[in-house]
Scaffold this motif. Structure first.
Motif, PDB file in Angstrom:
ATOM      1  N   LEU A 200       0.849  -1.476  -0.250  1.00  0.00           N
ATOM      2  CA  LEU A 200       0.175  -0.090  -0.197  1.00  0.00           C
ATOM      3  C   LEU A 200       0.805   1.355   0.295  1.00  0.00           C
ATOM      4  N   ALA A 201       2.035   1.162   1.090  1.00  0.00           N
ATOM      5  CA  ALA A 201       2.579   2.079   0.710  1.00  0.00           C
ATOM      6  C   ALA A 201       3.486   2.592  -0.540  1.00  0.00           C
ATOM      7  N   GLU A 202       3.738   2.022  -1.170  1.00  0.00           N
ATOM      8  CA  GLU A 202       4.361   1.402  -2.696  1.00  0.00           C
ATOM      9  C   GLU A 202       3.137   2.430  -4.095  1.00  0.00           C
ATOM     10  N   LEU A 203       1.772   1.284  -3.115  1.00  0.00           N
ATOM     11  CA  LEU A 203       0.420   1.535  -4.562  1.00  0.00           C
ATOM     12  C   LEU A 203       1.124   3.865  -4.214  1.00  0.00           C
ATOM     13  N   VAL A 204       0.686   3.833  -3.216  1.00  0.00           N
ATOM     14  CA  VAL A 204       0.380   5.574  -2.700  1.00  0.00           C
ATOM     15  C   VAL A 204       1.988   6.702  -3.698  1.00  0.00           C
ATOM     16  N   GLU A 205       2.665   6.176  -3.203  1.00  0.00           N
ATOM     17  CA  GLU A 205       4.354   6.770  -3.623  1.00  0.00           C
ATOM     18  C   GLU A 205       3.559   6.721  -5.723  1.00  0.00           C
ATOM     19  N   ARG A 206       3.966   5.439  -5.804  1.00  0.00           N
ATOM     20  CA  ARG A 206       4.220   5.420  -7.228  1.00  0.00           C
ATOM     21  C   ARG A 206       2.989   5.698  -8.426  1.00  0.00           C
ATOM     22  N   ASP A 207       1.475   5.614  -7.737  1.00  0.00           N
ATOM     23  CA  ASP A 207      -0.154   6.314  -8.001  1.00  0.00           C
ATOM     24  C   ASP A 207       0.439   7.741  -7.750  1.00  0.00           C
ATOM     25  N   PRO A 208      -0.138   8.770  -8.453  1.00  0.00           N
ATOM     26  CA  PRO A 208      -0.681  10.440  -7.347  1.00  0.00           C
ATOM     27  C   PRO A 208      -2.114  10.478  -7.184  1.00  0.00           C
ATOM     28  N   LEU A 209      -3.068   9.184  -8.298  1.00  0.00           N
ATOM     29  CA  LEU A 209      -3.654   9.769  -7.302  1.00  0.00           C
ATOM     30  C   LEU A 209      -4.844   8.617  -6.601  1.00  0.00           C
ATOM     31  N   ALA A 210      -4.067   7.593  -6.754  1.00  0.00           N
ATOM     32  CA  ALA A 210      -4.222   6.815  -4.618  1.00  0.00           C
ATOM     33  C   ALA A 210      -3.396   7.839  -3.367  1.00  0.00           C
ATOM     34  N   ARG A 211      -3.060   8.601  -3.277  1.00  0.00           N
ATOM     35  CA  ARG A 211      -3.063   9.580  -2.455  1.00  0.00           C
ATOM     36  C   ARG A 211      -4.450  10.398  -2.531  1.00  0.00           C
ATOM     37  N   SER A 212      -4.503  11.158  -3.679  1.00  0.00           N
ATOM     38  CA  SER A 212      -6.360  11.295  -3.392  1.00  0.00           C
ATOM     39  C   SER A 212      -7.282  10.408  -2.709  1.00  0.00           C
ATOM     40  N   ALA A 213      -6.993   9.202  -3.435  1.00  0.00           N
ATOM     41  CA  ALA A 213      -8.383   8.147  -2.449  1.00  0.00           C
ATOM     42  C   ALA A 213      -7.972   8.236  -1.176  1.00  0.00           C
ATOM     43  N   LEU A 214      -6.591   8.239  -0.603  1.00  0.00           N
ATOM     44  CA  LEU A 214      -6.863   7.932   0.793  1.00  0.00           C
ATOM     45  C   LEU A 214      -7.245   9.042   1.346  1.00  0.00           C
ATOM     46  N   ALA A 215      -7.297  10.560   0.445  1.00  0.00           N
ATOM     47  CA  ALA A 215      -7.951  11.981   1.361  1.00  0.00           C
ATOM     48  C   ALA A 215      -9.353  11.768   1.175  1.00  0.00           C
ATOM     49  N   VAL A 216      -9.674  11.111   0.083  1.00  0.00           N
ATOM     50  CA  VAL A 216     -11.088  10.681  -0.394  1.00  0.00           C
ATOM     51  C   VAL A 216     -11.671  10.290   0.996  1.00  0.00           C
ATOM     52  N   ASP A 217     -11.027   8.789   1.561  1.00  0.00           N
ATOM     53  CA  ASP A 217     -11.927   8.296   2.976  1.00  0.00           C
ATOM     54  C   ASP A 217     -11.670   8.732   3.970  1.00  0.00           C
ATOM     55  N   GLU A 218     -10.422   9.965   3.657  1.00  0.00           N
ATOM     56  CA  GLU A 218     -10.411  10.259   5.068  1.00  0.00           C
ATOM     57  C   GLU A 218     -11.770  11.119   4.931  1.00  0.00           C
ATOM     58  N   PHE A 219     -12.259  11.695   3.941  1.00  0.00           N
ATOM     59  CA  PHE A 219     -12.677  13.256   3.756  1.00  0.00           C
ATOM     60  C   PHE A 219     -14.376  12.036   4.026  1.00  0.00           C
ATOM     61  N   ALA A 220     -14.626  11.029   3.617  1.00  0.00           N
ATOM     62  CA  ALA A 220     -15.618  10.124   4.255  1.00  0.00           C
ATOM     63  C   ALA A 220     -15.815   9.607   5.308  1.00  0.00           C
ATOM     64  N   ARG A 221     -15.172   9.473   6.396  1.00  0.00           N
ATOM     65  CA  ARG A 221     -14.722   9.711   7.979  1.00  0.00           C
ATOM     66  C   ARG A 221     -15.034  10.936   8.957  1.00  0.00           C
ATOM     67  N   GLU A 222     -15.313  11.883   8.157  1.00  0.00           N
ATOM     68  CA  GLU A 222     -15.381  12.496   9.046  1.00  0.00           C
ATOM     69  C   GLU A 222     -16.654  13.247   9.503  1.00  0.00           C
ATOM     70  N   VAL A 223     -17.876  12.763   9.280  1.00  0.00           N
ATOM     71  CA  VAL A 223     -19.179  12.329   9.702  1.00  0.00           C
ATOM     72  C   VAL A 223     -18.679  10.986  10.768  1.00  0.00           C
ATOM     73  N   PRO A 224     -19.793  11.283  12.005  1.00  0.00           N
ATOM     74  CA  PRO A 224     -20.173   9.598  12.359  1.00  0.00           C
ATOM     75  C   PRO A 224     -20.976   8.621  12.013  1.00  0.00           C
ATOM     76  N   ARG A 225     -20.957   8.390  11.700  1.00  0.00           N
ATOM     77  CA  ARG A 225     -22.255   7.318  11.218  1.00  0.00           C
ATOM     78  C   ARG A 225     -23.635   6.962  12.110  1.00  0.00           C
ATOM     79  N   TRP A 226     -23.178   7.861  14.103  1.00  0.00           N
ATOM     80  CA  TRP A 226     -24.186   7.562  14.290  1.00  0.00           C
ATOM     81  C   TRP A 226     -24.872   9.004  14.058  1.00  0.00           C
ATOM     82  N   ARG A 227     -24.277   9.933  13.381  1.00  0.00           N
ATOM     83  CA  ARG A 227     -25.471  11.356  12.409  1.00  0.00           C
ATOM     84  C   ARG A 227     -26.295  10.939  11.582  1.00  0.00           C
TER      85      ARG A 227
END
Length: 107
Positions: free
Chosen positions: A24-51
């Protein structure tokens, strides 16, 4: 005899986790869009599911962002496919370890 099965499956579990982190570290280094995908995932986790109402609104916004950028959506799916694959391998090694440990007790 059970000890060797437990040892081998435990080593497989550790090796799988180490290899997954490395891949996964290699994928993030090699693919610039993978870093963006991780940012999307962090954005998805900003709001807790119980709300629930806020979470649904946030989820719709996230889906809209993914449809606006198909390349980033593809990278997001690619990263999560890798995460699921490595998780499945690690889980199978864990199940094998537990099975090897419990076989002499119940077998």
């Amino acid at each position: 005899m059970w000890f060797w099965g437990f040892l081998a499956s435990g080593m497989a579990l550790v090796g799988t986790v180490v290899q997954a982190r490395s891949a996964l570290a290699e994928l993030v280094e090699r693919d610039p869009l993978a870093r963006s995908a991780l940012a999307v995932d962090e954005f998805a986790r900003e709001v807790p599911r119980w709300r629930l109402v806020s979470w649904l609104r946030h989820r719709r916004l996230l889906e809209q962002l993914k449809t606006e950028s198909p390349a980033e959506a593809s990278a997001y799916r690619r990263v999560w496919a890798a995460v699921w694959a490595w998780s499945l391998l690690a889980t199978s090694a864990l199940v094998a370890s537990i099975g090897a440990l419990l076989t002499p007790i119940f077998g």
